[in-house]
Design an enzyme around this catalytic site. Structure first.
Site, PDB file in Angstrom:
ATOM      1  N   ASP A 106       0.766  -1.182   0.071  1.00  0.00           N
ATOM      2  CA  ASP A 106      -0.198  -0.144   0.017  1.00  0.00           C
ATOM      3  C   ASP A 106       0.788   1.286   0.132  1.00  0.00           C
ATOM      4  O   ASP A 106       2.102   1.243   0.252  1.00  0.00           O
ATOM      5  CB  ASP A 106      -0.838   0.042   1.405  1.00  0.00           C
ATOM      6  CG  ASP A 106      -0.405   0.073   2.534  1.00  0.00           C
ATOM      7  OD1 ASP A 106       0.737   0.267   2.634  1.00  0.00           O
ATOM      8  OD2 ASP A 106      -1.088  -0.379   3.421  1.00  0.00           O
ATOM      9  N   ASP A 280      -7.583  -7.249   2.129  1.00  0.00           N
ATOM     10  CA  ASP A 280      -6.722  -7.293   3.281  1.00  0.00           C
ATOM     11  C   ASP A 280      -7.039  -6.843   4.328  1.00  0.00           C
ATOM     12  O   ASP A 280      -8.064  -5.821   4.369  1.00  0.00           O
ATOM     13  CB  ASP A 280      -5.398  -6.514   2.817  1.00  0.00           C
ATOM     14  CG  ASP A 280      -5.423  -5.139   3.322  1.00  0.00           C
ATOM     15  OD1 ASP A 280      -5.019  -4.697   4.337  1.00  0.00           O
ATOM     16  OD2 ASP A 280      -6.135  -4.301   2.368  1.00  0.00           O
TER      17      ASP A 280
END
Length: 387
Positions: A106, A280
Site C-alpha cells: 500500500d 486485506d
C-alpha cells in the site's frame, strides 16, 4: 508441523505480463486469477498483512501452505524501518522476507494520516514526523511509487488522501479530487512495467456522486486494477456495502477490484457477492494475538474461563494443525499466560480459516451456488457449535 498447500488450478500459470481473467460469475461475484511473473493470485483473494515485512507470528512457508497467493507490505512502515533503499540494496522485499510470491504494497497514505505526528498536507504531498523517532519525512506521489519500486512490489498502490468517516461532503470532495490528481502523478512516475501493476484508489467518503466521479475518472486512466479505499474506518457495514454497490458498475469489468482494509468474514462474503476480488485486513492476525479466533462455528474468545478444562481441539475437522492438534484448555492456558506460542497458534487458526473461506467462495462461484454457500456459512456462525 505444516499444512498441505492448497493446489493451484492446473490451467493457471504465471505469465510474463500482468493479466486478470474471470473464469466464472455468479451474479456480481466473480472468480478468476491474476497472473504475473512471480505467480498467480486466485480470486477472490485474501491477502495476509505483512506490515513490516512479516506476517506477525507466522513463518512464510506456513502462510503459503494455508493457500495465500499474495501478502501485503506497507510503504510507510518500511520506509521508516529498515528503509526502502536498504531493502533494495539487500535484493528487494521478496528476498528480504523470503517470500518469492506476489507482494502488494500500500502507498503509506493511510498510515501517514492515522499514525504520523505533525503532518502537513499540500498539493505536493505530505510532510510528517515519524511515530518511531520523530524524524521528518516527505511523501509525495512520486516518492511513494519510488519506494514501492525499490521494494520490488508486484502491485503498487497510488498515494491517496484517506479521510475519516463521517465527514462533511466538502472534506470528502477535496480529498477525492486531490487523490485523483495524485493518481495521475503516480501513473506518470510508475511508467510502463508489463509484469507489474499500479492500482488506483476510489475515494469520496460516503457520498455516492463523489464515489461515482472518482471511479469514472480513475477508469479513464486505464490502470491495471482499482481499489475502493476510505471504508472500514468505523462506518456501519450497510454504508460500506452501499458504497461498493455504487462504485461497482463504474469500474472496468476486466480489471481486478480490491476493497482495502476489510475485514470480518461477514464483510468479506457480502463484498464478494457485490463484485470485490481482493481483500486485506489485520483482523485475523491481530485478533489471534489477543485470544480471539474465527471458526466455522463463529467467533470464539479463548480467554474465557469455560475453555480452561476443555480437552477438545478448536475444530477437529480443520486441516490446520493449530486448530486440530491442541486442546482448548492448552490454548486458553497459553493466552492467559501471555505465551508467545499462544499468539502464534491462534494467528495460524485465523489465517487458515480466512483462506478456507476464500477457497469456499471461489468454488461456490464456479459452481453457481454462491447464495447457498453464504447462507450455509452464516447459518454455521449463528448456530455455533453442536452441544
Amino acid at each position: 508441523m505444516t499444512v498441505q498447500p492448497q493446489a493451484l488450478q492446473p490451467e493457471i500459470a504465471a505469465t510474463p505480463e500482468f493479466t486478470f481473467k474471470v473464469a466464472a460469475r455468479d451474479g456480481a461475484a466473480r472468480t478468476g486469477a491474476i497472473s504475473m511473473p512471480r505467480g498467480v493470485i486466485r480470486t477472490p483473494a485474501f491477502m495476509p498483512v505483512g506490515t513490516a515485512a512479516t506476517v506477525k507470528g507466522m513463518y512464510p512457508e506456513q502462510v503459503r501452505a494455508l493457500g495465500a497467493d499474495v501478502v501485503l507490505g506497507n510503504t510507510y512502515h518500511l520506509m521508516l524501518r529498515p528503509g526502502a533503499e536498504r531493502v533494495a540494496k539487500l535484493g528487494g522485499l521478496h528476498k528480504f522476507m523470503n517470500w518469492p510470491h506476489p507482494i502488494l504494497t500500500d502507498s503509506g497514505g493511510f498510515q501517514v494520516m492515522s499514525l504520523a505526528n505533525l503532518r502537513k498536507l499540500t498539493e505536493e504531498g505530505v510532510t510528517f514526523r515519524s511515530h518511531i523517532d520523530g524524524s521528518k519525512h516527505v511523501l509525495t506521489p512520486e516518492r511513494s511509487v519510488e519506494i514501492q519500486n525499490l521494494l520490488g512490489s508486484d502491485i503498487v498502490m497510488q498515494l491517496d488522501e484517506c479521510v475519516a468517516l463521517p465527514c462533511e461532503e466538502k472534506v470528502a470532495e477535496k480529498a477525492m479530487r486531490l487523490s485523483l490528481r495524485w493518481a495521475e502523478r503516480c501513473k506518470t512516475a510508475f511508467g510502463d512495467h508489463p509484469g507489474r501493476a499500479l492500482f488506483g484508489i476510489v475515494q469520496g467518503g460516503d457520498v455516492p456522486h463523489l464515489r461515482v466521479e472518482s471511479a469514472r475518472e480513475l477508469a479513464a486512466m486505464d490502470l491495471k486494477g482499482y481499489a475502493v479505499g476510505g471504508l472500514a474506518v468505523g462506518e456501519p457495514q450497510d454504508v460500506m456495502l452501499a458504497m461498493i454497490e455504487t462504485v461497482e458498475p463504474h469500474l472496468p469489468q476486466e480489471k481486478p477490484r480490491y476493497l482495502m482494509g476489510v475485514g470480518t468474514p461477514d464483510d468479506i462474503v457480502k463484498s464478494v457477492a457485490r463484485g470485490i476480488d481482493m481483500f486485506d485486513c489485520v483482523m485475523p492476525t491481530r485478533a489471534g494475538r489477543h485470544g480471539q479466533i474465527f471458526t466455522r462455528f463463529g467467533r470464539m474468545n479463548l480467554k474465557n474461563a469455560k475453555h480452561a478444562e476443555d480437552p477438545r481441539p478448536i475444530d477437529e475437522q480443520s486441516s490446520c494443525p493449530a486448530a486440530n492438534s491442541w486442546s482448548r484448555a492448552y490454548l486458553h492456558h497459553l493466552v492467559k499466560a501471555e505465551e508467545m506460542l499462544g499468539k502464534m497458534l491462534l494467528t495460524w487458526v485465523n489465517l487458515a480459516y480466512y483462506q478456507d473461506l476464500m477457497a469456499g467462495l471461489r468454488s461456490a462461484i464456479a459452481a453457481g451456488r454462491l447464495d447457498d454457500f453464504i447462507a450455509e456459512t452464516r447459518e454455521g456462525w449463528e448456530r455455533g457449535e453442536p452441544a
